[in-house]
Design a protein around this motif. Structure first.
Motif, PDB file in Angstrom:
ATOM      1  N   LYS A 107       2.401  -7.756  46.226  1.00 24.56           N
ATOM      2  CA  LYS A 107       1.967  -8.588  47.422  1.00 24.56           C
ATOM      3  C   LYS A 107       0.605  -8.397  47.337  1.00 24.56           C
ATOM      4  O   LYS A 107      -0.583  -9.480  47.422  1.00 24.56           O
TER       5      LYS A 107
ATOM      6  N   LEU B  41       4.002 -12.613  42.325  1.00 24.23           N
ATOM      7  CA  LEU B  41       5.509 -12.997  43.415  1.00 24.23           C
ATOM      8  C   LEU B  41       6.089 -12.053  43.006  1.00 24.23           C
ATOM      9  O   LEU B  41       6.981 -11.635  44.326  1.00 24.23           O
ATOM     10  N   TRP B  42       6.713 -13.056  42.392  1.00 17.82           N
ATOM     11  CA  TRP B  42       8.241 -11.851  41.542  1.00 17.82           C
ATOM     12  C   TRP B  42       7.880 -10.554  40.988  1.00 17.82           C
ATOM     13  O   TRP B  42       9.006 -10.145  41.951  1.00 17.82           O
TER      14      TRP B  42
ATOM     15  N   SER C 149       8.348  -8.765  44.740  1.00 14.15           N
ATOM     16  CA  SER C 149       9.963  -8.381  45.004  1.00 14.15           C
ATOM     17  C   SER C 149      10.685  -7.163  44.183  1.00 14.15           C
ATOM     18  O   SER C 149      11.470  -6.259  45.321  1.00 14.15           O
TER      19      SER C 149
ATOM     20  N   LYS D 183       8.488  -0.631  45.637  1.00 17.46           N
ATOM     21  CA  LYS D 183       8.019  -0.406  47.346  1.00 17.46           C
ATOM     22  C   LYS D 183       7.131   0.226  47.424  1.00 17.46           C
ATOM     23  O   LYS D 183       6.571   0.566  46.650  1.00 17.46           O
TER      24      LYS D 183
END
Length: 410
Positions: free
Chosen positions: A77, A184-185, A188, A191
Motif C-alpha cells: 500500500k 496495488l497487486w 494484496s 501482510k
C-alpha cells in the motif's frame, strides 16, 4: 513448479520492473538531465548537484517514517501511494517556474523515492514470505542492477527530442500507468507486522533473528555503522571515479575503467544468488567491506598501470554489488521479520545521510590531502566497517556457544 514458487517469481519480477523504473526515473536520470536543468535556471552544474544532494538528505530523513508506515499499513500500500507521489513530484518539478520551487520539487522526488525504492521493496518481500525473503532480495537486486544500464541511454534518447520537463512528464505517466497497478497487486499479497503478530495462522511464517533481544541495540549500531561506511565510500568514489583515475595518471583510459563497475556489481549479485545459503548475510557483509581496502590497495600499488586499474574497478564493483544485497538481508538475518520495515527505515536514513555528504567530503579531502592520501583514508574506513561486522559475528558465536551449555545444565 508449485503455485507458491510461481507467485514468488512473479512478485520478484514485478518488483524488478518497478525498481528499475524507480531508480531509473528518480535517481539515475538526473545525471543525464542536470546540464539542461542548470541552463534553464541559470545555475552552475555544481549548484544543481548540491540541490540533488540536499534532496537525498531529505529522503534519508523521511526513511524512518516510511518504515513505520510500512510496518503499520503494509509495504504494498505504501509503495502504491508512493507511485502516485512520485508522479506528482516529477510533474511539480517539471512545472517549477523558478529555482527555489525546482529545488523543492527535487526534494519531493527523493521523498517519494523513499516509499518506492529498495527499503520498501525489501520490506514487501519480507511481509509476503519472510522465509524466502533473503533469496528474493538477492534476485531483486540482480534485476534492479540494470536500472542505470537501461535508463541512462533511455533518458538521453528521450532528451534528444524532448525537454527535460517533458521527459519528467513521460516518467510520471510510467509511474501511474505501470508502477501503481503493479504495487496495488503486490499490496494484496503482503501482510503488515500487526497482522503477523495477531494472526496465529501466520506465526509460522515469521523469521527469528540470530541476535538476542538484550544485545540488539549494540548490534544494530554496529550494523548501521558498517553499512553507512560502505555506502559512504561507494558514493564518494563513484561520483569522483573519472577525475580520481585521471589524477592518478590513467588519462583517457578512465572511462573504460569506469564502465567495468556496473558489470562487476551485477556479477557479485549473481554470485550471491548462485551461492544460495552457503554464505550467510553477515559473511557477505564482511566480504563486501574487505573488498573496499583490497580494491584501493590494488589501485595504489598498480600506479598508472591500466590492468591494475581495471582490476580495481572489478573488485570495487563486486564489493558494491554485495553491499546493496546486505542492506536488505542482514537486518532480517540478525533481527528477524518483526518490525523489519521500521528497522530498515532507520538504517536507510543513516545510510542516505552519510552518502549525501560523501561527494563533497571526498572532493575536499582530495583537494587538501591529495588523491593517494584520500584513498588510504577510505581504505581504513573500509577496515572499520569490516571490524563492525566482525564484532557482530563474535557476538552471535558467543550466544550460540552458550545456549547448548545452558540446555545441558537443565
Amino acid at each position: 513448479m508449485s503455485a507458491s514458487s510461481t507467485q514468488s517469481r512473479l512478485v520478484v519480477a514485478a518488483l524488478g520492473v518497478t525498481q528499475i523504473i524507480g531508480y531509473g526515473t528518480l535517481y539515475y536520470s538526473f545525471t543525464a538531465l542536470a546540464a539542461s536543468m542548470a541552463k534553464d535556471f541559470g545555475w552552475s552544474p555544481e549548484w544543481v548537484f548540491a540541490a540533488f544532494s540536499i534532496s537525498l538528505l531529505a529522503g534519508g530523513l523521511a526513511a524512518p517514517l516510511a518504515g513505520t508506515w510500512i510496518d503499520r499499513h503494509g509495504a504494498g500500500k505504501v509503495m502504491a501511494l508512493g507511485s502516485i507521489g512520485a508522479a506528482i513530484a516529477l510533474i511539480a518539478c517539471a512545472l517549477a517556474p523558478n529555482p527555489i520551487l525546482f529545488a523543492i520539487g527535487l526534494m519531493a522526488i527523493e521523498l517519494a523515492s523513499t516509499f518506492v525504492l529498495y527499503n520498501a521493496a525489501f520490506a514487501l518481500l519480507v511481509q509476503i514470505d519472510p522465509r524466502t525473503a533473503q533469496r528474493s532480495i538477492t534476485y531483486l537486486t540482480l534485476i534492479a542492477g540494470f536500472a542505470s544500464t537501461i535508463f541512462w541511454p533511455l533518458t538521453s534518447a528521450l532528451h534528444a527530442s524532448l525537454s527535460w520537463q517533458q521527459v519528467y512528464f513521460v516518467f510520471a505517466a510510467i509511474h501511474v500507468g505501470l508502477c501503481f497497478p503493479l504495487h496495488l497487486w503486490l499490496a494484496s499479497l503482503s501482510k503488515t507486522s500487526v497482522n503477523v503478530r495477531t494472526d496465529a495462522a501466520t506465526i509460522k511464517h515469521t523469521v527469528e533473528g540470530s541476535i538476542p533481544v538484550n544485545r540488539r541495540q549494540s548490534a544494530f549500531v554496529l550494523m548501521v555503522s558498517g553499512i553507512a561506511l560502505i555506502s559512504f565510500i561507494d558514493a564518494a568514489i563513484l561520483i569522483h571515479m573519472l577525475p580520481m583515475l585521471t589524477a592518478l595518471g590513467l588519462g583517457s583510459a578512465s572511462v573504460l575503467i569506469g564502465t567495468l563497475f556496473g558489470p562487476a556489481q551485477v556479477a557479485s549479485r549473481l554470485f550471491s544468488m548462485l551461492s544460495g545459503d552457503r554464505i550467510q548475510p553477515l559473511g557477505l557483509a564482511l566480504i563486501s567491506a574487505l573488498l573496499v581496502p583490497v580494491s584501493i590497495c590494488v589501485l595504489l600499488l598498480s600506479g598508472n598501470w591500466i590492468a591494475g586499474a581495471l582490476l580495481f574497478a572489478v573488485v570495487f564493483g563486486l564489493g558494491a554489488g554485495l553491499a546493496s544485497i546486505i542492506q536488505g538481508t542482514l537486518p532480517l538475518a540478525l533481527f528477524g521479520s518483526h518490525g523489519y520495515g521500521q528497522r530498515v527505515g532507520k538504517a536507510t536514513a543513516i545510510r542516505l545521510i552519510a552518502t549525501s555528504g560523501a561527494p563533497f567530503v571526498f572532493a575536499f579531502v582530495m583537494q587538501h590531502l591529495g588523491v593517494q592520501t584520500s584513498l588510504i583514508t577510505f581504505a581504513l574506513l573500509g577496515l572499520v566497517a569490516a571490524a563492525s561486522f566482525a564484532v557482530i559475528g563474535r557476538t552471535s558465536q558467543r550466544v550460540l556457544v552458550r545456549e547448548p551449555s545452558i540446555s545441558r545444565d537443565i
